[in-house]
Design a protein around this motif. Sequence first.
Motif, short mmCIF file in Angstrom:
data_model
loop_
_atom_site.label_atom_id
_atom_site.label_comp_id
_atom_site.label_asym_id
_atom_site.label_seq_id
_atom_site.Cartn_x
_atom_site.Cartn_y
_atom_site.Cartn_z
N ALA A 197 0.82 -1.21 0.00
CA ALA A 197 0.00 0.00 0.00
C ALA A 197 0.86 1.26 0.00
O ALA A 197 0.58 2.21 -0.75
CB ALA A 197 -0.94 -0.01 1.21
N VAL A 198 1.91 1.27 0.82
CA VAL A 198 2.75 2.46 0.93
C VAL A 198 3.51 2.71 -0.37
O VAL A 198 3.59 3.84 -0.86
CB VAL A 198 3.73 2.31 2.11
CG1 VAL A 198 4.79 3.41 2.09
CG2 VAL A 198 2.97 2.34 3.43
N THR A 199 4.08 1.66 -0.97
CA THR A 199 4.81 1.84 -2.23
C THR A 199 3.89 2.27 -3.35
O THR A 199 4.25 3.13 -4.17
CB THR A 199 5.53 0.54 -2.61
OG1 THR A 199 4.60 -0.56 -2.58
CG2 THR A 199 6.67 0.25 -1.65
N SER A 200 2.67 1.71 -3.40
CA SER A 200 1.71 2.11 -4.44
C SER A 200 1.31 3.57 -4.27
O SER A 200 1.22 4.33 -5.24
CB SER A 200 0.47 1.21 -4.39
OG SER A 200 0.80 -0.11 -4.73
N GLN A 201 1.04 3.98 -3.04
CA GLN A 201 0.65 5.36 -2.79
C GLN A 201 1.79 6.32 -3.08
O GLN A 201 1.58 7.41 -3.61
CB GLN A 201 0.18 5.52 -1.34
CG GLN A 201 -0.42 6.89 -1.05
CD GLN A 201 -1.07 6.94 0.30
OE1 GLN A 201 -1.10 5.96 1.04
NE2 GLN A 201 -1.61 8.10 0.65
N TYR A 202 3.01 5.91 -2.76
CA TYR A 202 4.15 6.77 -3.05
C TYR A 202 4.35 6.93 -4.56
O TYR A 202 4.65 8.04 -5.05
CB TYR A 202 5.40 6.18 -2.42
CG TYR A 202 6.46 7.21 -2.09
CD1 TYR A 202 6.44 7.89 -0.87
CD2 TYR A 202 7.48 7.49 -2.98
CE1 TYR A 202 7.40 8.84 -0.56
CE2 TYR A 202 8.46 8.43 -2.69
CZ TYR A 202 8.40 9.11 -1.48
OH TYR A 202 9.36 10.05 -1.19
N PHE A 230 0.37 4.52 10.05
CA PHE A 230 1.53 4.89 10.86
C PHE A 230 2.72 5.29 9.98
O PHE A 230 3.46 6.22 10.29
CB PHE A 230 1.92 3.74 11.79
CG PHE A 230 0.86 3.42 12.81
CD1 PHE A 230 0.08 4.42 13.35
CD2 PHE A 230 0.63 2.11 13.22
CE1 PHE A 230 -0.90 4.14 14.30
CE2 PHE A 230 -0.35 1.81 14.16
CZ PHE A 230 -1.11 2.84 14.70
N PHE A 231 2.92 4.57 8.87
CA PHE A 231 3.96 4.98 7.93
C PHE A 231 3.59 6.31 7.26
O PHE A 231 4.47 7.13 6.98
CB PHE A 231 4.16 3.89 6.86
CG PHE A 231 5.02 2.75 7.30
CD1 PHE A 231 6.40 2.84 7.26
CD2 PHE A 231 4.45 1.58 7.77
CE1 PHE A 231 7.20 1.79 7.68
CE2 PHE A 231 5.24 0.51 8.19
CZ PHE A 231 6.61 0.62 8.14
N GLY A 232 2.28 6.49 6.99
CA GLY A 232 1.83 7.73 6.36
C GLY A 232 2.02 8.95 7.23
O GLY A 232 2.12 10.07 6.71
N LEU A 233 2.11 8.77 8.54
CA LEU A 233 2.37 9.91 9.43
C LEU A 233 3.72 10.56 9.12
O LEU A 233 3.87 11.78 9.23
CB LEU A 233 2.36 9.44 10.89
CG LEU A 233 1.02 8.95 11.46
CD1 LEU A 233 1.21 8.38 12.85
CD2 LEU A 233 0.00 10.09 11.48
N PHE A 234 4.69 9.75 8.66
CA PHE A 234 6.02 10.27 8.36
C PHE A 234 6.22 10.56 6.87
O PHE A 234 6.90 11.51 6.50
CB PHE A 234 7.08 9.29 8.84
CG PHE A 234 6.99 8.96 10.31
CD1 PHE A 234 7.52 9.82 11.25
CD2 PHE A 234 6.36 7.81 10.75
CE1 PHE A 234 7.45 9.54 12.61
CE2 PHE A 234 6.27 7.51 12.10
CZ PHE A 234 6.82 8.38 13.04
N LEU A 235 5.59 9.72 6.02
CA LEU A 235 5.81 9.87 4.58
C LEU A 235 4.85 10.86 3.94
O LEU A 235 5.23 11.61 3.04
CB LEU A 235 5.68 8.51 3.90
CG LEU A 235 6.71 7.44 4.27
CD1 LEU A 235 6.38 6.12 3.60
CD2 LEU A 235 8.12 7.90 3.89
N PHE A 236 3.58 10.85 4.39
CA PHE A 236 2.56 11.69 3.75
C PHE A 236 1.96 12.71 4.70
O PHE A 236 0.99 13.38 4.36
CB PHE A 236 1.45 10.79 3.17
CG PHE A 236 1.97 9.65 2.33
CD1 PHE A 236 2.59 9.90 1.12
CD2 PHE A 236 1.87 8.34 2.76
CE1 PHE A 236 3.08 8.86 0.35
CE2 PHE A 236 2.35 7.29 2.00
CZ PHE A 236 2.95 7.55 0.79
#
Length: 383
Positions: free
Chosen positions: A55-60, A302-308
């Motif tokens: 999900a994170v790689t696709s969104q990035y 939780f990853f999106g808090l730092f990346l997005f």
Amino acid sequence: NSKPKDTQQSMCTPVCLGASGMVHVLLREELLLKEHILKTIILGQMLSLFICGTAVTSQYLAEQYQVNTPMFQSFINYSLLLLVYTTMLAFRTGSDSLWQILKQRWWKYIFLGLADVEANYMIVKAYQYTTLTSVQLLDCFGIPVLMALSWFILRARYRLIHFLAVAVCLLGVGTMVGADILAGRQDSEGSDVVIGDVLVLLGASLYAISNVSEEYIVKNLSRVEFLGMVGLFGTIISGLQLAIVEHREIMRIQWNWKIALLFTAFALCMFGLYSFMPVVIKVTSATSVNLGILTADLYSLFFGLFLFFYKFSGLYILSFVIIMVGFILYCSTPTRTAEPTALPQPGSTGLDNAALKLEENDSETPAITVQFTRGEAVVVSTD
């Protein structure tokens, strides 16, 4: 006087040993149950982390590089499965070789590959039409569909505690969606909400079909057969669909090492998810796995808090706790499998030598073999 006392002691000893042995067995069963629940939790969260990675790689890719190629990404995953597991089947000999599997069950795996490919595509495609909130809520529709299919196909029998556990997990998902709304992550209304919602419902149902089929194949045939056949037919189906619907998007990609690295990370996470999920399903069940991976959205957050730079809400922690409570509650009581009730009929024409094994819960109960001969039932042996 000592003789009766010795006799009484000798008579008491087996009883005392039997009671202590029973306590030991109960304690051992309780310990095994706790170990099983802990193992299930750990395995389920490992799957959630794989899903989080995809999900994170696709969104990035979508937000930073405007790359939206879900079918191409799926094609890479199926190609990896083809290279690894289909190749393993190709080197097998005997009844479980690639040729024998294709000869006996090729059409079944075509439908399985089609369901798996389209489930992945429909869920991702739905984001273009409806909101994140709708996708998160309606995606849970796959759980009751999965339980219904498991009931009829896998003969799984649930207890009241299992339905309560599912309700608790869905309550946790509702809490997570509420946190998204408060944090402003519900996105726009979408271009066509109805189409998007229908795509989510269809995708969730196809996921349920794929997961039930996976559980049956893994527990009755083999993990390598499932992955090899999904890799083979998934590559063919996704490749054809890729050539039809996404060839222009691929041509527009401005390739660099960062985009290549994101595609590689996505492919490895998806490959790990597909390779590891059959192992978890064999230990637990498809329903248990789907409940456990409900936390994947929270890990992505939780990853999106730092990346997005998402906004944090305490409701996210609450939703995680609620989902885990429901998941543990579901795993605390194992489901049972209904046994076939059909018995051989002695009134058939000709000789009917059918041995009927009567299984009892008590392992010490003698097994009785019954032979039916020309309409008459005769007991021939007692073990």
